[in-house]
Motif scaffolding. Sequence first.
Motif, mmCIF file in Angstrom:
data_model
loop_
_atom_site.group_PDB
_atom_site.id
_atom_site.type_symbol
_atom_site.label_atom_id
_atom_site.label_comp_id
_atom_site.label_asym_id
_atom_site.label_seq_id
_atom_site.Cartn_x
_atom_site.Cartn_y
_atom_site.Cartn_z
ATOM 1 N N SER A 42 0.676 -1.203 -0.051
ATOM 2 C CA SER A 42 -0.091 0.000 -0.023
ATOM 3 C C SER A 42 0.885 1.100 -0.001
ATOM 4 C CB SER A 42 -0.936 -0.105 1.197
ATOM 5 O OG SER A 42 -0.375 -0.691 2.142
ATOM 6 N N SER A 43 2.045 1.142 0.598
ATOM 7 C CA SER A 43 2.964 2.163 0.655
ATOM 8 C C SER A 43 3.462 2.466 -0.773
ATOM 9 C CB SER A 43 3.970 1.971 1.824
ATOM 10 O OG SER A 43 4.678 2.947 1.897
ATOM 11 N N ARG A 45 2.084 1.980 -3.473
ATOM 12 C CA ARG A 45 1.094 2.618 -4.497
ATOM 13 C C ARG A 45 0.921 3.911 -4.038
ATOM 14 N NH1 ARG A 45 -4.204 0.604 -2.131
ATOM 15 N NH2 ARG A 45 -3.527 2.067 -0.679
ATOM 16 N N ASP A 46 0.758 4.172 -2.587
ATOM 17 C CA ASP A 46 0.638 5.533 -2.083
ATOM 18 C C ASP A 46 1.864 6.711 -2.839
ATOM 19 O OD1 ASP A 46 -1.477 4.914 -0.934
ATOM 20 O OD2 ASP A 46 -0.677 4.971 1.158
ATOM 21 N N PHE A 50 0.825 9.738 -5.051
ATOM 22 C CA PHE A 50 1.032 11.047 -4.523
ATOM 23 C C PHE A 50 2.242 11.561 -5.252
ATOM 24 C CE2 PHE A 50 -1.070 9.577 -0.562
ATOM 25 C CZ PHE A 50 -2.227 10.236 -0.918
ATOM 26 N N HIS A 73 -8.851 4.387 -3.359
ATOM 27 C CA HIS A 73 -8.524 5.401 -4.133
ATOM 28 C C HIS A 73 -7.243 5.161 -4.863
ATOM 29 C CE1 HIS A 73 -7.907 9.288 -6.137
ATOM 30 N NE2 HIS A 73 -6.400 8.908 -5.820
#
Lengths: 390, 194
Positions: A42-43, A45-46, A50, A73
């Motif tokens: 998830s990190s 992907r973030d 961003f 999202h």
Amino acid sequence: MTQLSVGYVPLLDAAPLIIAQELGFAAEEGLDLDLRAAPSWSSVRDMLNFGAVDAAHMLSPVPIAASLGLGGHAVPMSAVSVLSANGTVIGVTNALAEKMRGAGYTFDFNDAAVAGRALIAASATPLRIGVPFPFSMHSELLIYWLNALGLPAPQNVDIKTVPPSLMGKAMRMGEIDAFCVGEPWGSLAVEQGLGTLLLAGASIWSFSPEKVLAMRSDWAEVNPALRNQLIRAVVRAGRWLSEPASLTVASEILARPSYLNVPADILDRGLTGQFVISPQGERRSQSSFVIFHGGATQYPWTSQAEWIALQLARRTGLDREQSQSAASSVFRGDLFRDALAGSGMDVPLEARKVEGGFAAPQDVDSGFGRLSLLPNQFFDRRIFNPNTSE
Amino acid sequence: MLKHLSIIVVEQDTQRAHSIVDALRDIGLENIKVIQDPTGLARQVKAYNPDVVLIDVSNPSRDSLEELTIASDPMSRPVAMFVDTDTDGLAKAAIEAGVSAYVVDGLSAGRLRPVLDAAIARFNMFGRLRNELEQSKRALEDRKVIDRAKGLLMKARGVDEDAAYGLLRRAAMDQGRKVADVAHSLVTAADLLS
């Protein structure tokens, strides 16, 4: 030199990115890769979402899930190259392994049907299996495999997300009975005496797209030169990794504290497909355990994206046709072909192929007409024809 | 009505957990639970059924929460990473500070804002402390290696401590390197030769 930041999770199959930077394949393209290790998927992907990184080592189903609106999202992502095929391994607790041995199973590390039946027969219901992420080839292979053997999945199994680094602990705490992870975590579980390896993912599907090189779609669009340079750098790194003579150097580099921080001899197991499968030291091998290059491995096939989308649609109740259509523009074979134009490397002409169905290399239409695909077979001999999918 | 909002803070470090809980209490939250052992995290979170989950971005167990984003049955409240309802970069600020927030479907950004502001402020403080700690650790290590290098030079060249340090500093200036780096090379070379 242009600096590009790239996110990755410290796993064996991050090798094409690490090698591209360490052995100069990136520098040849004028790139200096700032490789940023992430603690979780998830990190990564973030970081990509961003804009903290420009590209990332990513589980192949993650950009597909994003295109279907699954998993919260995410900005639209493009998979511009497949970084590796296969490379996952399924393991069971030693207690479960003992029970399976008691019932006559020999842990041949090869036959997925026999292994699956032995597992289903020996396990308490529901079978609890750890995977690193809900959207992963690990989950897809497990669900495909168990369903094909008559155990309705994911309904009748308990598939839990467990970070690879905590898989051993989850086994010790009695949270899971089995796991599917990428190397080196399977071998580390054996090394720590926590589990016995049952099967490589490659025994379920002999050619599954495992990790991709992902970019934000808008970034890929406005940075064609950088995009092409990065694709070529990882393709050449993958080609180098596919040479048996490279593997010793590769494992030494990956072993460094700044990358995987795992002993090189543990990494050798996944790279060569020569495994120690149990704390008792039994040895087994799987020749196509992880594939980095050859047979158009790095070409992102639309049919691979569609296969993943249909699996996700099936278990989340999404419309099949819409899902297939949404996923069809995520794996960008066209961008890959652009990047390699003039490089002398042969690239397929079609966007889709039939997935499964051949146990020997098979010729495919390509730019120079001298490309053949590596064996691509599901253990139950089914095929996926993207043009006539039901 | 913040006091009706239920929150889970996933944090292994007791001191940090206390500090975050204090910050949330300060803004009027009453219903706060801390999870320290992330084993079976998704199950633990589901059992408590909170409105908000706060978790350190560097915690690998964060991936376990992602499975809650898929509603498994009609009764369960799907959880989303707090990004969708974000209008003013709050989610990005949170991630940069090192905290990620998962919220149940339908929770308004207005109610979440003070919670995240408090969490971000606290995490930023931890980030600064962590940096300071790393810097002071580094400084200590540098001093240790410089002391060893000085000792080696004093023995090999028969000079006093000040002169030994002068040699190191001149070499560093000549090579455009830091004194600690030169000292490090010397110590490594000496280890190899001895």
